[in-house]
Scaffold this active site. Structure first.
Site, PDB file in Angstrom:
ATOM      1  N   LYS A   1       0.829  -1.272   0.000  1.00  0.00           N
ATOM      2  CA  LYS A   1      -0.058   0.001  -0.045  1.00  0.00           C
ATOM      3  C   LYS A   1       0.765   1.341  -0.173  1.00  0.00           C
ATOM      4  O   LYS A   1       0.691   2.022  -0.822  1.00  0.00           O
ATOM      5  CB  LYS A   1      -0.989  -0.071   1.191  1.00  0.00           C
ATOM      6  CG  LYS A   1      -1.846   1.027   1.361  1.00  0.00           C
ATOM      7  CD  LYS A   1      -2.723   1.321   2.532  1.00  0.00           C
ATOM      8  CE  LYS A   1      -3.255  -0.175   2.862  1.00  0.00           C
ATOM      9  NZ  LYS A   1      -4.424  -0.236   3.947  1.00  0.00           N
TER      10      LYS A   1
ATOM     11  N   LYS B   1       3.275  -3.733  10.678  1.00  0.00           N
ATOM     12  CA  LYS B   1       1.862  -4.010  11.372  1.00  0.00           C
ATOM     13  C   LYS B   1       2.202  -4.500  12.811  1.00  0.00           C
ATOM     14  O   LYS B   1       3.174  -5.430  13.129  1.00  0.00           O
ATOM     15  CB  LYS B   1       0.881  -4.847  10.850  1.00  0.00           C
ATOM     16  CG  LYS B   1      -0.459  -4.821  10.949  1.00  0.00           C
ATOM     17  CD  LYS B   1      -1.030  -3.683  10.162  1.00  0.00           C
ATOM     18  CE  LYS B   1      -2.624  -3.434  10.518  1.00  0.00           C
ATOM     19  NZ  LYS B   1      -3.227  -2.371   9.734  1.00  0.00           N
TER      20      LYS B   1
ATOM     21  N   THR C   1      -9.701   7.406   5.213  1.00  0.00           N
ATOM     22  CA  THR C   1      -9.897   6.301   4.056  1.00  0.00           C
ATOM     23  C   THR C   1     -11.170   6.152   3.396  1.00  0.00           C
ATOM     24  O   THR C   1     -10.998   5.721   2.548  1.00  0.00           O
ATOM     25  CB  THR C   1      -9.609   5.142   5.072  1.00  0.00           C
ATOM     26  OG1 THR C   1      -8.265   5.156   5.901  1.00  0.00           O
ATOM     27  CG2 THR C   1      -9.534   3.704   4.298  1.00  0.00           C
TER      28      THR C   1
HETATM   29  P1  NAD Z   1     -13.613   0.085  13.096  1.00  0.00           P
HETATM   30  O1  NAD Z   1     -13.515  -0.425  14.616  1.00  0.00           O
HETATM   31  O2  NAD Z   1     -13.956   1.547  13.395  1.00  0.00           O
HETATM   32  O3  NAD Z   1     -15.020  -0.452  12.398  1.00  0.00           O
HETATM   33  C1  NAD Z   1     -15.073  -1.801  12.259  1.00  0.00           C
HETATM   34  C2  NAD Z   1     -16.440  -2.018  12.024  1.00  0.00           C
HETATM   35  O4  NAD Z   1     -16.785  -3.347  11.404  1.00  0.00           O
HETATM   36  C3  NAD Z   1     -17.675  -1.992  13.386  1.00  0.00           C
HETATM   37  O5  NAD Z   1     -18.636  -1.193  13.032  1.00  0.00           O
HETATM   38  C4  NAD Z   1     -17.836  -3.281  13.812  1.00  0.00           C
HETATM   39  O6  NAD Z   1     -18.994  -3.449  14.565  1.00  0.00           O
HETATM   40  C5  NAD Z   1     -18.001  -4.029  12.442  1.00  0.00           C
HETATM   41  N1  NAD Z   1     -17.737  -5.348  12.466  1.00  0.00           N
HETATM   42  C6  NAD Z   1     -16.812  -6.085  12.866  1.00  0.00           C
HETATM   43  N2  NAD Z   1     -16.982  -7.298  12.570  1.00  0.00           N
HETATM   44  C7  NAD Z   1     -18.001  -7.430  11.606  1.00  0.00           C
HETATM   45  C8  NAD Z   1     -18.714  -8.560  11.101  1.00  0.00           C
HETATM   46  N3  NAD Z   1     -18.059  -9.884  11.375  1.00  0.00           N
HETATM   47  N4  NAD Z   1     -19.666  -8.159  10.263  1.00  0.00           N
HETATM   48  C9  NAD Z   1     -19.868  -6.853  10.186  1.00  0.00           C
HETATM   49  N5  NAD Z   1     -19.425  -5.732  10.774  1.00  0.00           N
HETATM   50  C10 NAD Z   1     -18.330  -6.414  11.535  1.00  0.00           C
HETATM   51  O7  NAD Z   1     -12.540  -0.158  12.147  1.00  0.00           O
HETATM   52  P2  NAD Z   1     -12.047   0.545  10.853  1.00  0.00           P
HETATM   53  O8  NAD Z   1     -11.008   1.506  11.242  1.00  0.00           O
HETATM   54  O9  NAD Z   1     -13.255   1.260  10.081  1.00  0.00           O
HETATM   55  O10 NAD Z   1     -11.390  -0.614   9.927  1.00  0.00           O
HETATM   56  C11 NAD Z   1     -12.297  -1.490   9.386  1.00  0.00           C
HETATM   57  C12 NAD Z   1     -11.380  -2.132   8.465  1.00  0.00           C
HETATM   58  O11 NAD Z   1     -10.635  -1.494   7.423  1.00  0.00           O
HETATM   59  C13 NAD Z   1     -10.143  -2.906   9.078  1.00  0.00           C
HETATM   60  O12 NAD Z   1      -9.907  -4.318   8.264  1.00  0.00           O
HETATM   61  C14 NAD Z   1      -9.097  -2.129   8.970  1.00  0.00           C
HETATM   62  O13 NAD Z   1      -7.719  -2.837   9.007  1.00  0.00           O
HETATM   63  C15 NAD Z   1      -9.398  -1.612   7.570  1.00  0.00           C
HETATM   64  N6  NAD Z   1      -8.680  -0.032   7.245  1.00  0.00           N
HETATM   65  C16 NAD Z   1      -8.837   0.863   8.111  1.00  0.00           C
HETATM   66  C17 NAD Z   1      -8.169   1.980   7.729  1.00  0.00           C
HETATM   67  C18 NAD Z   1      -8.554   3.170   8.626  1.00  0.00           C
HETATM   68  O14 NAD Z   1      -8.221   4.262   8.333  1.00  0.00           O
HETATM   69  N7  NAD Z   1      -9.180   3.255   9.815  1.00  0.00           N
HETATM   70  C19 NAD Z   1      -7.294   2.168   6.754  1.00  0.00           C
HETATM   71  C20 NAD Z   1      -7.319   1.237   5.951  1.00  0.00           C
HETATM   72  C21 NAD Z   1      -7.757  -0.348   6.321  1.00  0.00           C
END
Ligand code: NAD
Length: 371
Positions: free
Chosen positions: A67, A79, A151
């Protein structure tokens, strides 16, 4: 945590270092995977989850290498994971984070950022402890990427380019979002501003569907009161949260955990475009199946780079508008480059993106004495 065999798993890109940490007073169990530092110190989030493993950490670290290379950042990929329940009492969590930060003090080629189970406040604690972290709160000079929706913004920008290339009109396009956290919520918001309609959404506690469109303000109200999306007033709650994958849509955005789309549930997917908001949200088999069935998948490390671009701009003391301009420019350019070649050659978007990113990492490695 012990299932990962560093030497067997390593390839020509990495990982450079795999560190396991235990700390007796706090009961800390953690791991850091520094995948590749040819382009500069590794940036990558700290994930707190009860089921965190070294092999997931290593896959996520590689995703960060790719990335960061794809986004043209002066950073390699890494990580870290803390094996714990992120919902523990705040004081216990701070003690654990401080112990973790102190343990990685000398691992200076790794710069932590927020990830699932951690946030800006966590990074403020890490900064306080060791003087380096990205994704800090605004009052500490940070660009709080989850609050700003960095993001989700990038996902929406990339979605616009991809939709245009596939002849999908975003105005009225139906979107389904798995996971309504930082990424899923902001992607929904930015895409709704471009005319897309959220028809189904899930979180860890449930899912809701309304083919005529869910109201985002109502949904946010439910969430801010501590509810699940399944508590959305007026019904539409689904029995199983993964049922969202079967809702017909134009844009499907998995934005929760890894391997959400697998061989046992990918059959149900009926989307035109899959935008990988989460990291590694589909197994290789599931992704291949989507491709065979004519659905275009934009890979995680291409479309969800907004957060790390924001973190890198913050690390270089840039401003919010510089961060958002950079996200829009780089994500849009990369989505266009990847999909153009994929549509021309028949390679999957991931094959194209991997080739581009690997070339960039290898070019950086050629300039280094140790890599
Ligand atoms: P977050 O904790 O803010 O949100 C995660 C969401 O997913 C929550 O609403 C949770 O309830 C839900 N969730 C968890 N398990 C679930 C399931 N089995 N089915 C449905 N919903 C479920 O996390 P985030 O920051 O939004 O990150 C989400 C994903 O994106 C992760 O894989 C993270 O690595 C990736 N990501 C995040 C960022 C960032 O900037 N925050 C950047 C790149 C990638």
């Amino acid at each position: 945590m012990t299932e990962y065999d560093t030497f067997a798993e390593a390839d020509d890109l990495g990982p450079a270092k795999v560190v396991h940490i235990t700390e007796r007073r706090t009961g800390l169990r953690a791991m850091v995977v520094i995948d590749n530092v040819a382009a500069g110190p590794a940036i990558g989030g700290t994930r707190m989850a009860i089921d965190m493993t070294t092999s997931v950490c290593a896959r996520l670290a590689r995703a960060m290498t790719l990335k960061n290379a794809m986004a043209g950042l002066p950073h390699g990929g890494g990580k870290s994971g803390i094996v714990a329940d992120p919902k523990m009492p705040a004081a216990d969590k701070e003690r654990l984070i401080r112990a973790f930060a102190a343990s990685i003090r000398d691992l200076t080629e790794y710069i932590p950022g927020p990830d699932m189970g951690t946030n800006e406040a966590t990074m403020a604690v890490v900064l306080d402890e060791i003087g380096r972290a990205v994704g800090l709160p605004a009052e500490m000079g940070g660009l709080p990427l989850d609050e700003l929706g960095a993001t989700g913004f990038g996902v929406a920008e990339g979605a616009e380019v991809a939709a245009g290339m596939l002849g999908i009109d975003l105005d009225g396009a139906r979107m389904v979002v798995q996971g309504y956290g930082a990424v899923g919520h902001h992607a929904s918001r930015f895409l709704a501003a471009k005319g897309a309609v959220l028809v189904a959404v899930s979180d860890s506690r449930g899912a809701v569907v309304d083919r005529s469109g869910l109201d985002l303000d109502t949904l946010d109200g439910v969430k801010s009161r501590g509810g699940s999306v399944a508590d959305y007033p007026g019904g539409g709650a689904m029995a199983e949260r993964d049922e969202v994958f079967g809702v017909e849509c134009d844009l499907l955005i998995p934005a929760a955990g890894p391997d959400a789309l697998r061989e046992d549930n990918v059959d149900a997917v009926n989307a035109r475009l899959v935008l990988q908001g989460a990291n590694i949200p589909a197994t290789a088999e599931a992704e291949a199946q989507l491709h065979q069935r004519g659905m275009v998948t934009v890979p995680d490390f291409v479309i969800n780079a907004g957060g790390v671009i924001c973190g890198a701009v913050e690390y270089g003391r840039g401003t919010r508008s510089q961060a958002f301009d950079t996200i829009a420019r780089r994500v849009r350019r990369n989505v266009e480059e990847v999909l153009t070649r994929s549509l021309e050659t028949g390679e999957t978007p991931r094959e194209v993106a991997l080739d581009l990113a690997h070339r960039r990492v290898r070019r950086a490695m050629e300039t280094r004495r140790w890599s």
